[in-house]
Design a protein around this motif. Structure first.
Motif, PDB file in Angstrom:
ATOM      1  N   ARG A   1       0.800  -1.104   0.087  1.00  0.00           N
ATOM      2  CA  ARG A   1       0.009  -0.292   0.051  1.00  0.00           C
ATOM      3  C   ARG A   1       1.112   1.366  -0.083  1.00  0.00           C
TER       4      ARG A   1
ATOM      5  N   SER B   1      -3.487   2.811  -3.594  1.00  0.00           N
ATOM      6  CA  SER B   1      -2.862   1.447  -4.030  1.00  0.00           C
ATOM      7  C   SER B   1      -1.638   1.781  -4.577  1.00  0.00           C
TER       8      SER B   1
ATOM      9  N   GLU C   1      -6.481   4.847  -6.304  1.00  0.00           N
ATOM     10  CA  GLU C   1      -7.538   5.157  -5.551  1.00  0.00           C
ATOM     11  C   GLU C   1      -7.575   6.600  -4.913  1.00  0.00           C
TER      12      GLU C   1
END
Length: 411
Positions: free
Chosen positions: A104, A128, A133
């Motif tokens: 992440r 991401s 995202e």
């Protein structure tokens, strides 16, 4: 030219390396762009940084990049002098899954104190590995360098959120972030508990790596062009109100230096017994080895609605007085005086050595007529015996400067 030169000379202690004030003689200098280590000798891992002052201690939050771009930890270090740092805690750590899980992205953590809830609130960029995202995350703690509880992520008012920062204006908190879809830099007002976005305060042209500070009655907003990990000439704008009209954007570092080869991350006020100085905090990213990205911190001059930095190799800060000074190792206080806007040097015209020779701006060339020494009498001396001089001790606006045999006069 004369008025601009006088303004430059009035700020010598901050902008030009022409000798050291006695108060800083024993201070260990800050060295931008070098490897910085903590008290244990380990390289400091706190990139995309924000620094929060609590009492007489400064706390540095940033990204741990020891394993590359994927999230590992948000680290916290402490210091009382902004030069010697001690690792305190991994305040946010990798989890087995979710926003803080493996592979992440967690970037640019910044923390503010909410006095009404007695809570430290952290905002950060959550994403991401493909940066698809584009969310903002929130975490909280009851102690500044304690373990933070992650509270989740969202898109502010449905907008993308990439590079971000926080700004506390009195007790009102603002969150700012780059909105890639709308090609804008958005400024949001936070809720009273600082845990969510309450409203959109302003929308500005698209810049990333935002950072805001207020000096006097002026708000300064700094940001970077979008060039990935590569550096560029960062810009700034000013306003008298966060929600009002902002000025056009312009450069604050010497042109062509790519902001001293760094990207804006934060602006840090340092207040002491002598007043407040401002520090530009930047990152020099090494995309091939992110753990070896360097910190580029420089004194920042704010005057009216103008902001500027110079690319110094060494400087010192005294947190007790709130003062900074520039260091030129290996010299006796001799340097050029370079105009931030023109990138040209203060020059004795035609290399004349006679009393009354005029002063101008000229391309920097290393000549002796551009080499100035700040001596113990606080005189600016060229050729060893000629002082920068106001002719006839004039105090009138527009008076042209010249050189004259040093005589101790107030001019």
């Amino acid at each position: 030219m004369t008025r601009a030169l006088l303004t430059l000379l009035s700020a010598l202690a901050l902008t030009v390396g022409l000798g050291q004030l006695p108060a800083f003689a024993a201070a260990q200098p800050v060295t931008p762009g070098t490897i910085w280590t903590d008290s244990s000798g380990s390289a400091i891992q706190a990139h995309g940084e924000g620094v929060l002052q609590v009492g007489g201690t400064y706390y540095w939050f940033g990204e741990d990049k020891t394993g590359g771009s994927a999230f590992q930890n948000v680290n916290c270090y402490s210091s009382t002098d902004l030069r010697h740092w001690t690792f305190v805690n991994h305040v946010l750590t990798r989890q087995s899954s979710g926003d803080l899980g493996p592979n992440r992205v967690v970037e640019r953590p910044h923390v503010v104190w909410n006095a009404s809830t007695s809570t430290y609130v952290m905002w950060m960029h959550i994403d991401s590995s493909s940066y698809g995202e584009r969310k903002a995350g929130v975490a909280t703690s009851g102690s500044v360098c304690g373990t933070y509880t992650y509270r989740g992520s969202s898109k502010p008012l449905g907008n993308d959120s990439l590079d971000d920062n926080l700004f506390l204006d009195g007790t009102t908190a603002y969150f700012m972030s780059e909105d890639r879809t709308h090609a804008k830099l958005q400024i949001y007002k936070l809720s009273p508990d600082y845990l969510s976005v309450a409203s959109l305060a302003n929308t500005l042209p698209q810049y990333e790596a935002p950072a805001m500070v207020k000096a006097g009655g002026t708000y300064f907003l700094f940001g970077s062009h979008l060039t990935g990990w590569s550096t560029n000439d960062n810009q700034y704008a000013t306003a008298s109100s966060i929600t009002g009209a902002w000025s056009s954007w312009r450069s604050f570092a010497p042109s062509g230096t790519n902001t001293c080869n760094s990207q804006t991350t934060s602006i840090l006020p340092v207040t002491g017994s002598s007043g407040t100085s401002y520090l530009f905090l930047g990152d020099r990213w090494n995309s091939g080895t992110l753990s070896d990205s360097r910190y580029v911190w420089e004194p920042l001059t704010l005057s009216g609605t103008s902001a500027s930095i110079s690319c110094h190799s060494e400087w010192t800060v005294d947190t007790s007085t709130g003062s900074v000074a520039v260091v030129n190792p290996g010299t006796t206080g001799t340097s050029v005086i370079r105009g931030v806007q023109s990138n040209r040097c203060m020059d004795v015209k035609n290399a004349s050595t006679g009393s009354g020779a005029a002063i101008d701006l000229y391309d920097c060339n290393g000549g002796g007529n551009q080499s100035w020494t700040l001596n113990s009498a606080r005189e600016l001396v060229v050729y060893g015996n000629m002082c920068l001089d106001v002719p006839n001790q004039s105090t009138a606006p527009g008076t042209k400067l010249e050189i004259c045999t040093c005589n101790g006069g107030g001019n």
